[in-house]
Design an enzyme around this catalytic site. Structure first.
Site, PDB file in Angstrom:
ATOM      1  N   GLU A 202       0.827  -1.209   0.000  1.00  0.00           N
ATOM      2  CA  GLU A 202       0.000   0.000   0.000  1.00  0.00           C
ATOM      3  C   GLU A 202       0.858   1.255   0.000  1.00  0.00           C
ATOM      4  OE1 GLU A 202      -3.391   0.025   2.594  1.00  0.00           O
ATOM      5  OE2 GLU A 202      -3.784  -2.090   2.261  1.00  0.00           O
ATOM      6  N   LYS A 334     -15.734  -1.757   3.115  1.00  0.00           N
ATOM      7  CA  LYS A 334     -15.103  -2.002   1.818  1.00  0.00           C
ATOM      8  C   LYS A 334     -16.181  -2.535   0.884  1.00  0.00           C
ATOM      9  CE  LYS A 334     -10.576  -3.450   3.687  1.00  0.00           C
ATOM     10  NZ  LYS A 334      -9.846  -4.641   4.223  1.00  0.00           N
TER      11      LYS A 334
HETATM   12  P1  PGA Z   1      -6.371  -6.150   2.178  1.00  0.00           P
HETATM   13  O1  PGA Z   1      -5.955  -5.423   3.514  1.00  0.00           O
HETATM   14  O2  PGA Z   1      -6.939  -5.202   1.232  1.00  0.00           O
HETATM   15  O3  PGA Z   1      -5.076  -6.785   1.725  1.00  0.00           O
HETATM   16  O4  PGA Z   1      -7.356  -7.241   2.576  1.00  0.00           O
HETATM   17  C1  PGA Z   1      -6.437  -4.181   3.891  1.00  0.00           C
HETATM   18  C2  PGA Z   1      -6.922  -4.235   5.314  1.00  0.00           C
HETATM   19  O5  PGA Z   1      -6.768  -5.280   5.994  1.00  0.00           O
HETATM   20  O6  PGA Z   1      -7.483  -3.256   5.794  1.00  0.00           O
HETATM   21 ZN    ZN Z   2      -7.698  -4.604   7.874  1.00  0.00          ZN
END
Ligand code: PGA
Ligand code: ZN
Length: 419
Positions: A202, A334
Site C-alpha cells: 500500500e 469495503k
Molecule cells: P487487504 O488489507 O486489502 O489486503 O485485505 C487491507 C486491510 O486489511 O485493511
Molecule cells: Zn484490515
C-alpha cells in the site's frame, strides 16, 4: 436505462488482472469502475472469481468477465441506471451467496459501482454530490499508512499497517501535509539504519525491523522529528490484522518467534497502548475469536477506536450482532467485501444505527479508480483509509479528496470520534 454493459480485463497495483465494467446509458452517458483486490481477506467476505491454473499465477479473470457478458449484462440491460437498489437486488438474485461464488465479487462490485457512476453522470453530478444532494458538512478524515507489514510486506513484521491519523490539521490539505512530513521523517530514520528497506503493497515503508514494537518507536520518533506532538497533532492507528497470525486460538508473532494465548496477546496490545500514542486499532483479535474481540473492546475502547475489518466484512448483520455483543465500536467499510454498493451502504447504516464510527476503505490491490473517495464523502464517513501517500493508485484517491474539498469550498474534517 442501461443500453450496454461491457467488462474488460485491466490491471491492479500488484500487476494482477482485475475486472473493469463500463456501462453506457440509452442517453449516451457512461460510467465505469474497477474492482480492487484484498490480500488479507476475511473468510466471510465476497470473494473474487479467479481462473486458477498457471496463467498469471492463477489470478486471471476471464471467467469473471464471462459472467459479466453472459449473465450480468443480459439481466441488467434495459434497467433504470438510477435505480441502484433494483440493480443490486438483481445481482443478489443472480448470486445470493454472501461470498459471491457464482458471479465473483470482482464482477459484482465493478458492475454495481459502474452503475452508480453512470447514474451520477445521468444526473450530471459528481458522485459525492449524487450520493448526498442535501449537502456534505464534513470531509472524511484521512488514515494514512506510513509503514506496511504482514501480508503486504512478506511478513517482515507481523502487524499489517502502521498508520497515522492527523488530529489538529484543519483541512484535508493540511492533513496530507502533516502526513507527508512524517512519511519523509520516517523514511530518513529508516535510511539512517541501513539500506534494507523497500515499499510495501500500500505504498508505505517496508520495514527492515526485527520487532513489531520498533515500528511503533520509529513512527513516534518520526512524528517528533517532523515537528509534531505525538498523540496530539497526529495519533497512531494500527491494523493488526490478527486473523493472519492466529492459529487454534493462539497468536504467533513469526517475525519475533513468540507465541501468546489470547489473554497474553491482548496484554501485549495493552502495553503498546500505554507506551505509544495509539488512537485506533483494527482487528486486534482474529475473525475466529469473538471472545478476544469483545475483551479488546472492553479493555481499549475508551482510548482507541476498535475497528472491525475481517471480523465484520462490511456485513450489516455481522455489524448489528457485534454491536449487540460489545465487539468493536467502528466499522471498516469495503464495497468489494459486501459485493454491491447497496449492501456496503447498508453496512455503513448499520454501524451508524449502532452509534459506531465508520471508515470507508480501499484494498491493498488498487487502481486509478477513485470511487472510494466519493463514497467516503457522500456517505459522511468519519475516516477514509486508502494506504500511503505514495504510488499512483493511492494518490489518485487523496488527490480526488483535495479536488472534492475545493469544489465544496473547503470543509472542516469530520471530528475524530473519540475527542
Ligand atoms: P487487504 O488489507 O486489502 O489486503 O485485505 C487491507 C486491510 O486489511 O485493511
Ligand atoms: Zn484490515
Amino acid at each position: 436505462r442501461i443500453a450496454a454493459l461491457h467488462g474488460r480485463r485491466v490491471w491492479d497495483s500488484r500487476g494482477r488482472p482485475t475486472v473493469e465494467v463500463e456501462i453506457t446509458t440509452a442517453g449516451g452517458q457512461r460510467g465505469r469502475a474497477i474492482a480492487p483486490a484484498g490480500a488479507s481477506r476475511g473468510s466471510a467476505e465476497a470473494s473474487d472469481l479467479r481462473d486458477g491454473g498457471t496463467r498469471l499465477g492463477g489470478y486471471d479473470v476471464l471467467t469473471a468477465l464471462d459472467r459479466v457478458r453472459s449473465i450480468i449484462a443480459p439481466a441488467l440491460i434495459g434497467m433504470a441506471v438510477t435505480d441502484q437498489a433494483a440493480i443490486d437486488a438483481t445481482l443478489d438474485r443472480l448470486d445470493p451467496s454472501p461470498t459471491r461464488q457464482l458471479l465473483g465479487g470482482n464482477a459484482t462490485v465493478a458492475t454495481s459501482l459502474a452503475a452508480l457512476h453512470s447514474a451520477a453522470a445521468v444526473r450530471q453530478m459528481p458522485l459525492w454530490r449524487y450520493l448526498n444532494p442535501a449537502g456534505v458538512r464534513h470531509l472524511a478524515r484521512p488514515e494514512v499508512q506510513i509503514i506496511g507489514g504482514g501480508a503486504h510486506a512478506a511478513r517482515r513484521v507481523d502487524l499489517q499497517d502502521f498508520m497515522l491519523i492527523p488530529l489538529t490539521a484543519a483541512t484535508i490539505g493540511d492533513a496530507l501535509v502533516h502526513i507527508a512530513e512524517v512519511h519523509l521523517a520516517v523514511g530518513a530514520l529508516f535510511a539512517a539504519r541501513g539500506p534494507a528497506h523497500g515499499v510495501a503493497d500500500e505504498g508505505g515503508h517496508w520495514p527492515a525491523l526485527a520487532r513489531n514494537e520498533q515500528a511503533l518507536e520509529l513512527l513516534t520518533l518520526g512524528i517528533e522529528r517532523a515537528g509534531f506532538r505525538p498523540g496530539i497533532d497526529l495519533g497512531i492507528s494500527l491494523d493488526i490484522a490478527a486473523s493472519e497470525f492466529e492459529r487454534g486460538g493462539s497468536y504467533h508473532l513469526a517475525a519475533e518467534k513468540r507465541s501468546f494465548s489470547r489473554t497474553e496477546w491482548l496484554a501485549v496490545v495493552g502495553q503498546w497502548l500505554q507506551a505509544y500514542p495509539i488512537i485506533a486499532i483494527e482487528d486486534p483479535a482474529s475473525e475466529h475469536d469473538p471472545i478476544g474481540m469483545r475483551a479488546a473492546t472492553a479493555a481499549f475502547a475508551a482510548r482507541a477506536l476498535i475497528v472491525g475489518d475481517d471480523y465484520l466484512v462490511s456485513d450489516p448483520q455481522r455489524i448489528a450482532t457485534a454491536a449487540r455483543e460489545g465487539a468493536c465500536n467502528t466499522a471498516l467499510i469495503k464495497v468489494n467485501q459486501a459485493g454491491t454498493v447497496t449492501r456496503a451502504w447498508q453496512a455503513h447504516a448499520a454501524a451508524r444505527a449502532a452509534g459506531w464510527a465508520t471508515i470507508v476503505s480501499a484494498r491493498s490491490g488498487e487502481s486509478e479508480d477513485v470511487s472510494v473517495a466519493h463514497l467516503a464523502v457522500g456517505w459522511g464517513a468519519d475516516l477514509i483509509k486508502v494506504g500511503a501517500i505514495t504510488r499512483g493508485e493511492r494518490t489518485a484517491k487523496w488527490n480526488e479528496m483535495l479536488r472534492i474539498d475545493e469544489e465544496l469550498g473547503g470543509l472542516p474534517l469530520a471530528p475524530f470520534p473519540l475527542r
